[in-house]
Write a protein that holds these residues in place. Structure first.
Motif, short mmCIF file in Angstrom:
data_model
loop_
_atom_site.label_atom_id
_atom_site.label_comp_id
_atom_site.label_asym_id
_atom_site.label_seq_id
_atom_site.Cartn_x
_atom_site.Cartn_y
_atom_site.Cartn_z
N ALA A 80 0.85 -1.20 0.00
CA ALA A 80 0.00 0.00 0.00
C ALA A 80 0.88 1.25 0.00
O ALA A 80 1.95 1.26 0.59
CB ALA A 80 -0.89 0.01 1.23
N GLN A 81 0.40 2.23 -0.69
CA GLN A 81 1.13 3.48 -0.75
C GLN A 81 0.67 4.34 0.42
O GLN A 81 -0.50 4.56 0.62
CB GLN A 81 0.86 4.17 -2.08
N THR A 82 1.64 4.87 1.18
CA THR A 82 1.29 5.63 2.38
C THR A 82 2.12 6.88 2.50
O THR A 82 3.21 6.99 1.93
CB THR A 82 1.50 4.78 3.64
N VAL A 83 1.59 7.81 3.28
CA VAL A 83 2.27 9.05 3.60
C VAL A 83 2.22 9.22 5.12
O VAL A 83 1.14 9.10 5.71
CB VAL A 83 1.60 10.26 2.93
N THR A 84 3.36 9.49 5.73
CA THR A 84 3.44 9.62 7.19
C THR A 84 3.93 11.00 7.58
O THR A 84 5.01 11.43 7.18
CB THR A 84 4.38 8.56 7.78
N GLN A 85 3.12 11.67 8.36
CA GLN A 85 3.53 12.94 8.97
C GLN A 85 3.61 12.68 10.47
O GLN A 85 2.60 12.49 11.13
CB GLN A 85 2.52 14.05 8.66
N SER A 86 4.80 12.64 11.00
CA SER A 86 5.02 12.18 12.38
C SER A 86 4.74 13.24 13.44
O SER A 86 4.75 12.94 14.63
CB SER A 86 6.46 11.68 12.53
N GLN A 87 4.50 14.47 13.00
CA GLN A 87 4.28 15.56 13.95
C GLN A 87 2.82 16.02 13.87
O GLN A 87 2.48 16.80 12.99
CB GLN A 87 5.19 16.75 13.62
N PRO A 88 1.96 15.58 14.77
CA PRO A 88 0.57 16.03 14.71
C PRO A 88 0.44 17.54 14.93
O PRO A 88 -0.43 18.17 14.34
CB PRO A 88 -0.10 15.27 15.85
N GLU A 89 1.33 18.10 15.76
CA GLU A 89 1.28 19.53 16.05
C GLU A 89 2.69 20.09 16.11
O GLU A 89 3.61 19.43 16.58
CB GLU A 89 0.56 19.79 17.38
N MET A 90 2.82 21.33 15.63
CA MET A 90 4.08 22.04 15.72
C MET A 90 3.78 23.49 16.07
O MET A 90 2.69 24.01 15.77
CB MET A 90 4.84 22.00 14.39
N SER A 91 4.77 24.12 16.69
CA SER A 91 4.60 25.51 17.07
C SER A 91 5.87 26.27 16.70
O SER A 91 6.98 25.71 16.79
CB SER A 91 4.35 25.60 18.59
N VAL A 92 5.71 27.51 16.28
CA VAL A 92 6.86 28.33 15.89
C VAL A 92 6.60 29.77 16.31
O VAL A 92 5.45 30.24 16.32
CB VAL A 92 7.11 28.23 14.37
N GLN A 93 7.67 30.44 16.66
CA GLN A 93 7.57 31.87 16.98
C GLN A 93 7.54 32.66 15.68
O GLN A 93 8.23 32.31 14.71
CB GLN A 93 8.78 32.29 17.82
N GLU A 94 6.76 33.70 15.68
CA GLU A 94 6.71 34.58 14.50
C GLU A 94 8.12 35.01 14.12
O GLU A 94 8.95 35.31 14.99
CB GLU A 94 5.86 35.81 14.83
N ALA A 95 8.39 34.98 12.80
CA ALA A 95 9.68 35.36 12.21
C ALA A 95 10.73 34.26 12.28
O ALA A 95 11.80 34.39 11.68
CB ALA A 95 10.26 36.64 12.80
N GLU A 96 10.44 33.17 13.00
CA GLU A 96 11.38 32.07 13.08
C GLU A 96 11.13 31.08 11.93
O GLU A 96 10.21 31.24 11.12
CB GLU A 96 11.25 31.35 14.43
N THR A 97 11.96 30.04 11.90
CA THR A 97 11.87 29.00 10.86
C THR A 97 11.39 27.70 11.48
O THR A 97 11.75 27.35 12.61
CB THR A 97 13.26 28.79 10.22
#
Lengths: 113, 113
Positions: free
Chosen positions: A1-18
Motif C-alpha cells: 500500500a502506498q502511504t504518507v506519514t507525517q510524524s508531527q501532529p502539532e508544531m509551534s513556531v515563533q513569529e519570524a522564526e523558521t
C-alpha cells in the motif's frame, strides 16, 4: 500500500522564526510528484509547493522550500520567517502518474506572536 | 479564478436519511474526487471519476455512492446516513494527469444525528 506519514501532529513556531514539517512516504514507483497543501481555518486547501521526483533540485516558493531526499523517501517543508497567516493544517501528499493523490494525516502549525 | 464549488458548507441530517453532497467545477477538468477528512486520519478517498458516467471506488466506499452525469458535476450520495459518517467532505478536481495537483472545494461539514 502506498502511504504518507507525517510524524508531527502539532508544531509551534515563533513569529519570524523558521520551522520544518516532516513527511515520509512509501512507493515503489520511480516517477511521482509530491505536494504540500495548507488548510487554514477557512478549510480551503491551498497548494503550497510541488516537487517532481525526477528533479534533484529542491523546489522553493518564496518563504517555503522543501528538502527532498528521494532515497530516504523524505519530503520535508521548511517555512522561513514565519507569519501569523501561516497558522494552518499542513498536508503532505503525493501522486503517481494517473493515480489518485495520497495524503498524510496532517500537521497543525501554530504561530506565536 | 478557477473554482470547485460545494453546495453546502454545513449540513445536519438525521440517521437513515438519504443525503446528497453536490460538487461543481468550472475548469473543464476530466477528474473529480470525493475525500473524507477526519482528525488524525488525513484525507481518505471515497470515490473518484475520470470521465462522465464513470466511477471508481477509493479506499472507503462503503455506505457511499456517486453520480457523474455531466463533466462539471460530481455528486456524493449517502444512501442511508449513519452517525459514523459525520465528517468533513472535500471535493476536488484535476486535469487528466493530475500531476500539477488538485483544486479543492471548501468542504461540507456533515453532522448526522
Amino acid at each position: 500500500a502506498q502511504t504518507v506519514t507525517q510524524s508531527q501532529p502539532e508544531m509551534s513556531v515563533q513569529e519570524a522564526e523558521t520551522v520544518t514539517l516532516s513527511c515520509t512516504y512509501d512507493t515503489s514507483e520511480s516517477d511521482y510528484y509530491l505536494f504540500w497543501y495548507k488548510q487554514p481555518p477557512s478549510r480551503q486547501m491551498i497548494l503550497v509547493i510541488r516537487q517532481e521526483a525526477y528533479k534533484q533540485q529542491n523546489a522553493t516558493e518564496n518563504r517555503f522550500s522543501v528538502n527532498f531526499q528521494k532515497a530516504a523517501k523524505s519530503f520535508s517543508l521548511k517555512i522561513s520567517d514565519s507569519q501569523l497567516g501561516d497558522a494552518a493544517m499542513y498536508f503532505c501528499a503525493y501522486i503517481v502518474y494517473n493515480n489518485d493523490m495520497r495524503f498524510g494525516a496532517g500537521t497543525r502549525l501554530t504561530v506565536k506572536p | 479564478d478557477v473554482k470547485v464549488t460545494q453546495s453546502s458548507r454545513y449540513l445536519v441530517k438525521r440517521t437513515g436519511e438519504k443525503v446528497f453532497l453536490e460538487c461543481v467545477q468550472d475548469m473543464d477538468h476530466e477528474n473529480m474526487f470525493w475525500y473524507r477528512q477526519d482528525p488524525g486520519l488525513g484525507l481518505r478517498l471515497i470515490y473518484f471519476s475520470y470521465d462522465v458516467k464513470m466511477k471508481e471506488k477509493g479506499d472507503i466506499p462503503e455506505g457511499y455512492s456517486v453520480s457523474r452525469e455531466k463533466k462539471e458535476r460530481f455528486s456524493l450520495i449517502l444512501e442511508s446516513a449513519s452517525t459514523n459518517q459525520t465528517s468533513m467532505y472535500l471535493c476536488a478536481s484535476s486535469p487528466e494527469a493530475g500531476n500539477y495537483g488538485y483544486t479543492f472545494g471548501s468542504g461540507t461539514r456533515l453532522t448526522v444525528v
